[in-house]
Motif scaffolding. Structure first.
Motif, PDB file in Angstrom:
ATOM      1  N   ASP A 188     -25.081 -10.569 -11.393  1.00  0.00           N
ATOM      2  CA  ASP A 188     -25.161 -10.753 -12.793  1.00  0.00           C
ATOM      3  C   ASP A 188     -26.390 -10.351 -13.422  1.00  0.00           C
ATOM      4  OD1 ASP A 188     -25.124 -11.862 -15.432  1.00  0.00           O
ATOM      5  OD2 ASP A 188     -24.724 -13.802 -14.887  1.00  0.00           O
ATOM      6  N   LEU A 189     -26.122  -9.228 -14.028  1.00  0.00           N
ATOM      7  CA  LEU A 189     -27.362  -8.475 -14.519  1.00  0.00           C
ATOM      8  C   LEU A 189     -27.974  -9.120 -15.602  1.00  0.00           C
ATOM      9  CD1 LEU A 189     -26.025  -4.924 -14.726  1.00  0.00           C
ATOM     10  CD2 LEU A 189     -27.357  -5.939 -12.626  1.00  0.00           C
ATOM     11  N   ASP A 190     -27.568 -10.453 -16.198  1.00  0.00           N
ATOM     12  CA  ASP A 190     -28.019 -11.255 -17.150  1.00  0.00           C
ATOM     13  C   ASP A 190     -28.795 -12.170 -16.594  1.00  0.00           C
ATOM     14  OD1 ASP A 190     -27.038  -9.729 -19.402  1.00  0.00           O
ATOM     15  OD2 ASP A 190     -25.198 -11.144 -19.134  1.00  0.00           O
ATOM     16  N   ASP A 191     -28.927 -12.402 -15.329  1.00  0.00           N
ATOM     17  CA  ASP A 191     -29.581 -13.500 -14.473  1.00  0.00           C
ATOM     18  C   ASP A 191     -30.966 -12.952 -14.239  1.00  0.00           C
ATOM     19  OD1 ASP A 191     -30.112 -15.615 -13.214  1.00  0.00           O
ATOM     20  OD2 ASP A 191     -28.606 -15.793 -11.967  1.00  0.00           O
ATOM     21  N   ASP A 192     -31.949 -13.639 -13.478  1.00  0.00           N
ATOM     22  CA  ASP A 192     -33.126 -13.181 -13.086  1.00  0.00           C
ATOM     23  C   ASP A 192     -32.730 -12.223 -12.035  1.00  0.00           C
ATOM     24  OD1 ASP A 192     -34.354 -15.002 -14.976  1.00  0.00           O
ATOM     25  OD2 ASP A 192     -34.599 -16.621 -13.407  1.00  0.00           O
ATOM     26  N   PRO A 193     -33.699 -11.087 -12.033  1.00  0.00           N
ATOM     27  CA  PRO A 193     -33.475 -10.020 -11.010  1.00  0.00           C
ATOM     28  C   PRO A 193     -33.640 -10.848  -9.585  1.00  0.00           C
ATOM     29  CG  PRO A 193     -34.864  -9.179 -12.660  1.00  0.00           C
ATOM     30  CD  PRO A 193     -34.691 -10.708 -12.674  1.00  0.00           C
ATOM     31  N   ASN A 194     -34.205 -11.512  -9.247  1.00  0.00           N
ATOM     32  CA  ASN A 194     -34.530 -12.017  -7.879  1.00  0.00           C
ATOM     33  C   ASN A 194     -33.299 -12.951  -7.531  1.00  0.00           C
ATOM     34  OD1 ASN A 194     -35.016 -14.541  -9.224  1.00  0.00           O
ATOM     35  ND2 ASN A 194     -37.141 -14.583  -8.686  1.00  0.00           N
ATOM     36  N   GLN A 195     -32.623 -13.229  -8.398  1.00  0.00           N
ATOM     37  CA  GLN A 195     -31.254 -14.199  -7.842  1.00  0.00           C
ATOM     38  C   GLN A 195     -29.841 -13.186  -7.689  1.00  0.00           C
ATOM     39  OE1 GLN A 195     -31.312 -17.198  -7.903  1.00  0.00           O
ATOM     40  NE2 GLN A 195     -33.486 -17.084  -8.444  1.00  0.00           N
ATOM     41  N   ASN A 196     -29.913 -11.973  -7.893  1.00  0.00           N
ATOM     42  CA  ASN A 196     -28.925 -10.825  -7.469  1.00  0.00           C
ATOM     43  C   ASN A 196     -28.804 -10.333  -5.996  1.00  0.00           C
ATOM     44  OD1 ASN A 196     -27.782 -10.964  -9.881  1.00  0.00           O
ATOM     45  ND2 ASN A 196     -29.248  -9.624 -10.824  1.00  0.00           N
ATOM     46  N   ASP A 197     -27.686 -10.273  -5.523  1.00  0.00           N
ATOM     47  CA  ASP A 197     -27.650  -9.767  -4.112  1.00  0.00           C
ATOM     48  C   ASP A 197     -27.722  -8.215  -3.945  1.00  0.00           C
ATOM     49  OD1 ASP A 197     -27.104  -9.041  -1.379  1.00  0.00           O
ATOM     50  OD2 ASP A 197     -25.532 -10.704  -1.247  1.00  0.00           O
ATOM     51  N   TRP A 198     -28.735  -7.664  -4.490  1.00  0.00           N
ATOM     52  CA  TRP A 198     -28.790  -6.142  -4.622  1.00  0.00           C
ATOM     53  C   TRP A 198     -28.513  -5.316  -3.166  1.00  0.00           C
ATOM     54  CZ3 TRP A 198     -29.220  -5.002  -9.280  1.00  0.00           C
ATOM     55  CH2 TRP A 198     -29.890  -5.713 -10.161  1.00  0.00           C
ATOM     56  N   GLY A 199     -28.716  -6.033  -2.095  1.00  0.00           N
ATOM     57  CA  GLY A 199     -28.671  -5.352  -0.932  1.00  0.00           C
ATOM     58  C   GLY A 199     -26.975  -5.337  -0.585  1.00  0.00           C
ATOM     59  N   ALA A 200     -26.090  -6.458  -1.106  1.00  0.00           N
ATOM     60  CA  ALA A 200     -24.828  -6.279  -1.121  1.00  0.00           C
ATOM     61  C   ALA A 200     -24.246  -5.317  -1.949  1.00  0.00           C
ATOM     62  CB  ALA A 200     -24.070  -7.655  -1.149  1.00  0.00           C
ATOM     63  N   LEU A 201     -24.899  -5.153  -3.218  1.00  0.00           N
ATOM     64  CA  LEU A 201     -24.309  -4.078  -4.183  1.00  0.00           C
ATOM     65  C   LEU A 201     -24.587  -2.889  -3.552  1.00  0.00           C
ATOM     66  CD1 LEU A 201     -23.415  -3.230  -6.867  1.00  0.00           C
ATOM     67  CD2 LEU A 201     -25.771  -3.584  -7.804  1.00  0.00           C
ATOM     68  N   ALA A 202     -25.665  -2.540  -3.003  1.00  0.00           N
ATOM     69  CA  ALA A 202     -26.075  -1.113  -2.329  1.00  0.00           C
ATOM     70  C   ALA A 202     -24.904  -0.822  -1.244  1.00  0.00           C
ATOM     71  CB  ALA A 202     -27.222  -1.256  -1.573  1.00  0.00           C
ATOM     72  N   THR A 203     -24.683  -1.859  -0.500  1.00  0.00           N
ATOM     73  CA  THR A 203     -23.488  -1.643   0.516  1.00  0.00           C
ATOM     74  C   THR A 203     -22.082  -1.135  -0.407  1.00  0.00           C
ATOM     75  OG1 THR A 203     -24.429  -3.256   2.007  1.00  0.00           O
ATOM     76  CG2 THR A 203     -22.088  -2.709   2.563  1.00  0.00           C
ATOM     77  N   ALA A 204     -21.852  -2.140  -1.300  1.00  0.00           N
ATOM     78  CA  ALA A 204     -20.574  -1.828  -1.929  1.00  0.00           C
ATOM     79  C   ALA A 204     -20.535  -0.310  -2.488  1.00  0.00           C
ATOM     80  CB  ALA A 204     -20.362  -2.839  -3.339  1.00  0.00           C
ATOM     81  N   CYS A 205     -21.729   0.173  -3.000  1.00  0.00           N
ATOM     82  CA  CYS A 205     -21.709   1.656  -3.307  1.00  0.00           C
ATOM     83  C   CYS A 205     -21.264   2.687  -2.340  1.00  0.00           C
ATOM     84  CB  CYS A 205     -23.022   1.812  -4.040  1.00  0.00           C
ATOM     85  SG  CYS A 205     -23.343   0.777  -5.384  1.00  0.00           S
ATOM     86  N   LEU A 206     -21.465   2.456  -1.134  1.00  0.00           N
ATOM     87  CA  LEU A 206     -20.986   3.354  -0.137  1.00  0.00           C
ATOM     88  C   LEU A 206     -19.484   3.070   0.053  1.00  0.00           C
ATOM     89  CD1 LEU A 206     -24.042   3.219   2.835  1.00  0.00           C
ATOM     90  CD2 LEU A 206     -23.027   5.068   1.141  1.00  0.00           C
ATOM     91  N   GLY A 207     -18.905   2.017  -0.231  1.00  0.00           N
ATOM     92  CA  GLY A 207     -17.416   1.813   0.123  1.00  0.00           C
ATOM     93  C   GLY A 207     -17.192   1.911   1.272  1.00  0.00           C
ATOM     94  N   ASP A 208     -16.204   2.874   1.829  1.00  0.00           N
ATOM     95  CA  ASP A 208     -15.178   3.045   3.018  1.00  0.00           C
ATOM     96  C   ASP A 208     -16.226   3.984   3.787  1.00  0.00           C
ATOM     97  OD1 ASP A 208     -13.342   1.411   2.593  1.00  0.00           O
ATOM     98  OD2 ASP A 208     -12.066   3.237   1.819  1.00  0.00           O
ATOM     99  N   ALA A 209     -17.446   4.595   3.179  1.00  0.00           N
ATOM    100  CA  ALA A 209     -18.094   5.288   4.055  1.00  0.00           C
ATOM    101  C   ALA A 209     -19.608   4.678   4.561  1.00  0.00           C
ATOM    102  CB  ALA A 209     -18.587   6.400   3.143  1.00  0.00           C
ATOM    103  N   ASP A 210     -19.320   3.366   4.410  1.00  0.00           N
ATOM    104  CA  ASP A 210     -20.647   2.584   4.892  1.00  0.00           C
ATOM    105  C   ASP A 210     -20.633   2.512   6.430  1.00  0.00           C
ATOM    106  OD1 ASP A 210     -22.367   0.635   5.387  1.00  0.00           O
ATOM    107  OD2 ASP A 210     -21.155  -1.082   4.932  1.00  0.00           O
ATOM    108  N   PRO A 211     -21.480   3.108   7.000  1.00  0.00           N
ATOM    109  CA  PRO A 211     -21.640   3.086   8.579  1.00  0.00           C
ATOM    110  C   PRO A 211     -22.350   1.869   9.097  1.00  0.00           C
ATOM    111  CG  PRO A 211     -23.625   4.296   7.640  1.00  0.00           C
ATOM    112  CD  PRO A 211     -23.005   3.662   6.499  1.00  0.00           C
ATOM    113  N   TRP A 212     -22.818   0.972   8.163  1.00  0.00           N
ATOM    114  CA  TRP A 212     -23.715  -0.045   8.671  1.00  0.00           C
ATOM    115  C   TRP A 212     -22.795  -1.198   9.431  1.00  0.00           C
ATOM    116  CZ3 TRP A 212     -26.350  -0.881   3.471  1.00  0.00           C
ATOM    117  CH2 TRP A 212     -27.434   0.009   3.295  1.00  0.00           C
ATOM    118  N   GLY A 213     -23.273  -1.697  10.859  1.00  0.00           N
ATOM    119  CA  GLY A 213     -22.613  -2.552  11.376  1.00  0.00           C
ATOM    120  C   GLY A 213     -21.303  -2.217  12.267  1.00  0.00           C
TER     121      GLY A 213
END
Length: 241
Positions: A188-213
């Motif tokens: 939620d970009l209106d929330d405090d930055p330290n409350q957001n799950d930026w890592g999960a957002l980064a993972t979503a930005c790879l979509g089906d090309a995500d090689p992690w795990g």
């Protein structure tokens, strides 16, 4: 020069904490690549990619292949000089404990900046999560047109700094609030930055090309000699405080 010249501690010295993720991925066109359709890891290019990293002076030993689903541990000093690198066609990913930080150096951003110059057509995505008494994260997404965001700090605490344009990244990739909710990702970009799950957002930005795990992908496990600067930073993070 030996592979331990920059360390002042023995290989068996236990670390004081560690990381659960320190990865940086380069996705080149076509961005519709899916992990299940990627070719096997190219071991020669993987070693050359490791040597090209700013934190790495040289590769000293090839330890063989490792599944991307096998979590690398950093229990001892010797573990800190083992990196995982995969080159699967248009997807390149590296996991390196030298990306760990406490906010003072931001090595992930530094390497992403170097990769941006080498691969201007790529989508570059990084995620680092480490624990040294408290959790510290550094996450970024950098698109070919220059749109990017970088989030770095202590989740749920301060300081936490976000730069760039996360909404621009999400809009460019068609990532909606509804899509993130379906993935159980809180942003939620209106929330405090330290409350957001930026890592999960980064993972979503790879979509089906995500090689992690992924159990169906193997990467090269390589022992490297890190640079003097990277070694000094790791020694201060993993063994003092």
């Amino acid at each position: 020069m030996s592979d331990t010249d920059f360390w002042t501690l023995p290989p068996g010295r236990a670390t004081r904490g560690g990381g659960s993720r320190f990865e940086l991925t380069v996705l080149r066109p076509p961005f519709t690549a899916a992990v299940g359709e990627l070719p096997p890891n190219a071991t020669g290019p993987a070693a050359e990619f490791a040597r090209s990293l700013g934190a790495v002076d040289d590769v000293t030993e090839d330890l063989g292949l490792r599944r991307r689903s096998d979590m690398a541990t950093v229990a001892t000093r010797a573990d800190l000089d083992v990196v995982q690198v995969g080159v699967w066609g248009n997807v390149i990913s590296v996991s390196d404990p030298a990306f760990a930080d406490d906010g003072s150096d931001m090595p992930l951003l530094a390497e992403a900046t170097r990769l941006r110059e080498r691969f201007p057509d790529a989508r570059i995505v990084g995620r680092v999560e480490v624990h040294f008494g408290a959790e510290h994260t550094e996450d970024l997404v950098w698109l070919p047109d220059g749109t990017m965001f970088h989030a770095c700090g202590w989740p749920g605490d301060e300081p936490f700094v976000v730069t760039g344009d996360p909404q621009g990244v999400m809009s460019a990739l068609g990532i909606t609030a509804e899509a993130l909710e379906d993935l159980d990702v809180y942003v939620d970009l209106d929330d405090d930055p330290n409350q957001n799950d930026w890592g999960a957002l980064a993972t979503a930005c790879l979509g089906d090309a995500d090689p992690w795990g992924r159990a169906d992908l193997e990467a090269s496990s390589l022992r490297v000699r890190h640079s003097e600067h990277a070694t000094g930073r790791m020694e201060s993070l993993y063994f003092t405080g």
